[in-house]
Design a protein around this motif. Structure first.
Motif, PDB file in Angstrom:
ATOM      1  N   LEU A  49     -24.432 -20.456 -24.380  1.00  0.00           N
ATOM      2  CA  LEU A  49     -25.523 -19.098 -24.441  1.00  0.00           C
ATOM      3  C   LEU A  49     -25.033 -18.012 -23.406  1.00  0.00           C
ATOM      4  N   PRO A  53     -23.067 -13.581 -25.281  1.00  0.00           N
ATOM      5  CA  PRO A  53     -23.434 -11.927 -25.577  1.00  0.00           C
ATOM      6  C   PRO A  53     -22.231 -11.132 -25.194  1.00  0.00           C
ATOM      7  N   GLU A  54     -22.120 -10.343 -26.275  1.00  0.00           N
ATOM      8  CA  GLU A  54     -20.896  -9.360 -26.086  1.00  0.00           C
ATOM      9  C   GLU A  54     -21.081  -8.374 -24.688  1.00  0.00           C
ATOM     10  N   SER A  55     -22.537  -8.181 -24.810  1.00  0.00           N
ATOM     11  CA  SER A  55     -22.963  -7.276 -23.540  1.00  0.00           C
ATOM     12  C   SER A  55     -22.491  -8.085 -22.362  1.00  0.00           C
ATOM     13  N   PHE A  56     -22.819  -9.198 -22.338  1.00  0.00           N
ATOM     14  CA  PHE A  56     -22.412 -10.195 -20.984  1.00  0.00           C
ATOM     15  C   PHE A  56     -20.896  -9.938 -20.767  1.00  0.00           C
ATOM     16  N   ARG A  57     -20.213 -10.384 -22.111  1.00  0.00           N
ATOM     17  CA  ARG A  57     -18.566 -10.170 -21.618  1.00  0.00           C
ATOM     18  C   ARG A  57     -17.938  -8.991 -21.334  1.00  0.00           C
ATOM     19  N   HIS A 136     -26.822 -10.743 -15.128  1.00  0.00           N
ATOM     20  CA  HIS A 136     -27.018 -10.386 -16.809  1.00  0.00           C
ATOM     21  C   HIS A 136     -28.161 -11.153 -17.159  1.00  0.00           C
ATOM     22  N   PRO A 138     -30.281 -12.209 -19.654  1.00  0.00           N
ATOM     23  CA  PRO A 138     -30.064 -13.239 -20.590  1.00  0.00           C
ATOM     24  C   PRO A 138     -29.201 -14.253 -20.285  1.00  0.00           C
ATOM     25  N   SER A 139     -28.032 -14.120 -19.878  1.00  0.00           N
ATOM     26  CA  SER A 139     -27.093 -14.813 -19.365  1.00  0.00           C
ATOM     27  C   SER A 139     -27.555 -15.775 -18.047  1.00  0.00           C
ATOM     28  N   TYR A 142     -29.861 -18.280 -19.285  1.00  0.00           N
ATOM     29  CA  TYR A 142     -29.515 -19.475 -19.943  1.00  0.00           C
ATOM     30  C   TYR A 142     -28.542 -20.444 -18.961  1.00  0.00           C
TER      31      TYR A 142
END
Length: 181
Positions: A49, A53-57, A136, A138-139, A142
């Protein structure tokens, strides 16, 4: 610092893979096996999780390794070192499953004089370090919260089993120590 981070993460995950999967242990009595599965699932879920997210990557690929990543790397190193010391302190008594050895005694030396679960504490600290490195929201949630829940769950299960196995001796040990740092 980027290389130190990746070297530490590689060492940490290799060490965990060895002690949890490859290392053969001789113990007298298995008390629980299910909680290891729960821990593995929650950790994998947290990692997946976190990186999903693409925003994390996209941010991770383009971000410079800055002050937060350096601080997070130091936190990861502290967690990994704490876990390694805990594993080395237990030596042959460290097992991947909740079990007791033939001598049936509670190890109370080294870190275990003050903390009942220094190995889990090290894991939690290392995952918090990853959360700082990720930077990040959300990341980071998780990657830190799901493993933390996993190790708290595992510690609660382990303590319940140890109380059944050792009774008053474990109650006295609990009085003198903390569950985590």
């Amino acid at each position: 610092m980027n290389y130190i981070f990746w070297t530490t993460v590689f060492f940490w995950w290799t060490m965990d893979f060895y002690v949890l999967v490859l290392r053969k242990n001789s113990y007298a009595k298995m008390l629980d096996k299910k909680s290891k599965f729960v821990v593995i699932v929650l950790i994998l879920l947290g990692v997946l999780l976190a990186i999903a997210p693409e925003s994390f990557r996209s941010t991770w690929r383009s971000r410079e390794f800055g002050i937060f990543q350096s601080i997070g790397t130091v936190v990861v190193i502290l967690g990994v070192v704490l876990r390694l010391i805990a594993i080395l302190t237990l030596g042959q008594y460290f097992v991947a499953d909740i079990a007791v050895n033939a001598e049936k005694r509670i190890v109370q030396k080294g870190l275990y004089r003050k903390i009942r679960h220094p190995s889990y504490t090290g894991e939690i600290i290392a995952f918090v370090g990853l959360a700082i490195v990720f930077q990040h929201i959300p990341s980071s949630i998780y990657i830190s919260m799901l493993p933390t829940l996993a190790f708290v769950y595992r510690a609660v299960v382990e303590e319940k089993k140890l109380l059944e196995e050792f009774g008053e001796q474990f109650v006295e040990y609990k009085r003198r120590t903390r569950m985590f740092i």
